[in-house]
Design a protein around this motif. Structure first.
Motif, mmCIF file in Angstrom:
data_model
loop_
_atom_site.group_PDB
_atom_site.id
_atom_site.type_symbol
_atom_site.label_atom_id
_atom_site.label_comp_id
_atom_site.label_asym_id
_atom_site.label_seq_id
_atom_site.Cartn_x
_atom_site.Cartn_y
_atom_site.Cartn_z
ATOM 1 N N ALA A 191 0.244 5.700 -14.971
ATOM 2 C CA ALA A 191 0.542 4.848 -13.817
ATOM 3 C C ALA A 191 -0.004 3.441 -14.035
ATOM 4 O O ALA A 191 0.601 2.460 -13.597
ATOM 5 C CB ALA A 191 -0.047 5.461 -12.550
ATOM 6 N N SER A 192 -1.127 3.325 -14.741
ATOM 7 C CA SER A 192 -1.715 2.005 -14.991
ATOM 8 C C SER A 192 -0.838 1.148 -15.900
ATOM 9 O O SER A 192 -0.982 -0.063 -15.931
ATOM 10 C CB SER A 192 -3.104 2.158 -15.609
ATOM 11 O OG SER A 192 -3.021 2.804 -16.871
ATOM 12 N N LEU B 137 2.080 6.897 -6.776
ATOM 13 C CA LEU B 137 1.119 7.928 -7.170
ATOM 14 C C LEU B 137 1.651 9.330 -6.858
ATOM 15 O O LEU B 137 1.438 10.267 -7.624
ATOM 16 C CB LEU B 137 -0.224 7.691 -6.482
ATOM 17 C CG LEU B 137 -0.977 6.459 -6.964
ATOM 18 C CD1 LEU B 137 -2.224 6.237 -6.121
ATOM 19 C CD2 LEU B 137 -1.332 6.564 -8.441
ATOM 20 N N ILE B 138 2.346 9.464 -5.734
ATOM 21 C CA ILE B 138 2.955 10.754 -5.401
ATOM 22 C C ILE B 138 4.010 11.116 -6.440
ATOM 23 O O ILE B 138 4.076 12.263 -6.902
ATOM 24 C CB ILE B 138 3.551 10.722 -3.973
ATOM 25 C CG1 ILE B 138 2.431 10.650 -2.930
ATOM 26 C CG2 ILE B 138 4.450 11.934 -3.727
ATOM 27 C CD1 ILE B 138 2.916 10.354 -1.518
ATOM 28 N N LEU B 139 4.847 10.139 -6.830
ATOM 29 C CA LEU B 139 5.853 10.389 -7.864
ATOM 30 C C LEU B 139 5.207 10.786 -9.185
ATOM 31 O O LEU B 139 5.697 11.671 -9.885
ATOM 32 C CB LEU B 139 6.724 9.150 -8.076
ATOM 33 C CG LEU B 139 7.744 8.838 -7.004
ATOM 34 C CD1 LEU B 139 8.447 7.521 -7.305
ATOM 35 C CD2 LEU B 139 8.753 9.966 -6.877
ATOM 36 N N LEU C 18 0.832 -1.210 0.000
ATOM 37 C CA LEU C 18 0.000 0.000 0.000
ATOM 38 C C LEU C 18 0.867 1.261 0.000
ATOM 39 O O LEU C 18 0.582 2.232 -0.707
ATOM 40 C CB LEU C 18 -0.940 0.003 1.203
ATOM 41 C CG LEU C 18 -2.058 -1.038 1.180
ATOM 42 C CD1 LEU C 18 -2.773 -1.072 2.524
ATOM 43 C CD2 LEU C 18 -3.038 -0.743 0.060
ATOM 44 N N LEU C 19 1.939 1.245 0.782
ATOM 45 C CA LEU C 19 2.821 2.407 0.840
ATOM 46 C C LEU C 19 3.578 2.607 -0.465
ATOM 47 O O LEU C 19 3.734 3.748 -0.926
ATOM 48 C CB LEU C 19 3.788 2.279 2.020
ATOM 49 C CG LEU C 19 3.130 2.327 3.405
ATOM 50 C CD1 LEU C 19 4.151 2.042 4.496
ATOM 51 C CD2 LEU C 19 2.433 3.650 3.639
ATOM 52 N N VAL C 20 4.034 1.522 -1.086
ATOM 53 C CA VAL C 20 4.719 1.633 -2.379
ATOM 54 C C VAL C 20 3.754 2.208 -3.427
ATOM 55 O O VAL C 20 4.132 3.082 -4.210
ATOM 56 C CB VAL C 20 5.298 0.278 -2.834
ATOM 57 C CG1 VAL C 20 5.722 0.310 -4.290
ATOM 58 C CG2 VAL C 20 6.473 -0.109 -1.962
#
Length: 169
Positions: free
Chosen positions: A86-87, A20-22, A13-15
């Protein structure tokens, strides 16, 4: 739930959140800038000093290698998210499972179980399908919003995209 699986789930989840932040920050910042800030922020880990034990020479080398590989990983991931959806990029990250399983076999003698081998095969097949389906996708550049990613819109941006590509080389 097994505590190991819980930690792995939280890590995933964190990765995903970091990716998404990147993707978002990569619209306005260079990959170099994002990697530099990541290193500046994460290096001084306060609680580690409480448990500090001076590393051996081998451990220093491994820590340095880990830092270099982490920085290169962050840079390449940021670049990928800047130039593609991202997808398209995020699923490729799962290829690390077969790589880690193979490395664990060769380095530590760990033999992957049947479920891991089946999962690794499915990951490779999925990545091949993603790669095949992405051939028709049009990605102009990081500076263009996704809604403008049409063949017609990209044709008008060809000089700009070529300039971006030359800058990357």
């Amino acid at each position: 739930m097994n505590v190991v699986l819980f930690y792995a789930l939280i890590s995933a989840l964190l990765v995903g959140t970091i990716q998404l932040i990147l993707k978002h920050m990569g619209k306005t910042e260079d990959a170099d800038t994002l990697v530099a800030w990541n290193l500046i922020i994460t290096v001084p880990i306060g609680p580690a000093f409480y448990f500090w034990a001076t590393p051996t020479a081998t451990e220093w080398i491994l820590l340095a290698l880990q830092g270099v590989l982490g920085a290169v990983n962050q840079f390449t991931a940021t670049k990928a998210f800047q130039y593609a959806d991202a997808s398209l990029v995020a699923p490729i990250d799962f290829v690390r499972l077969p790589f880690v399983a193979a490395a664990a076999y060769f380095i530590f003698g760990e033999v992957a179980d049947r479920a891991t081998r089946i999962g690794a095969s499915l990951i490779f097949i999925a990545v091949l399908l993603i790669a095949a389906s992405s051939k028709g996708r049009v990605v102009c550049t990081v500076m263009t919003p996704p809604e403008t990613h049409t063949r017609r819109a990209c044709k008008s941006l060809i000089p700009f995209v070529r300039k971006e590509a030359k800058a990357i080389e």
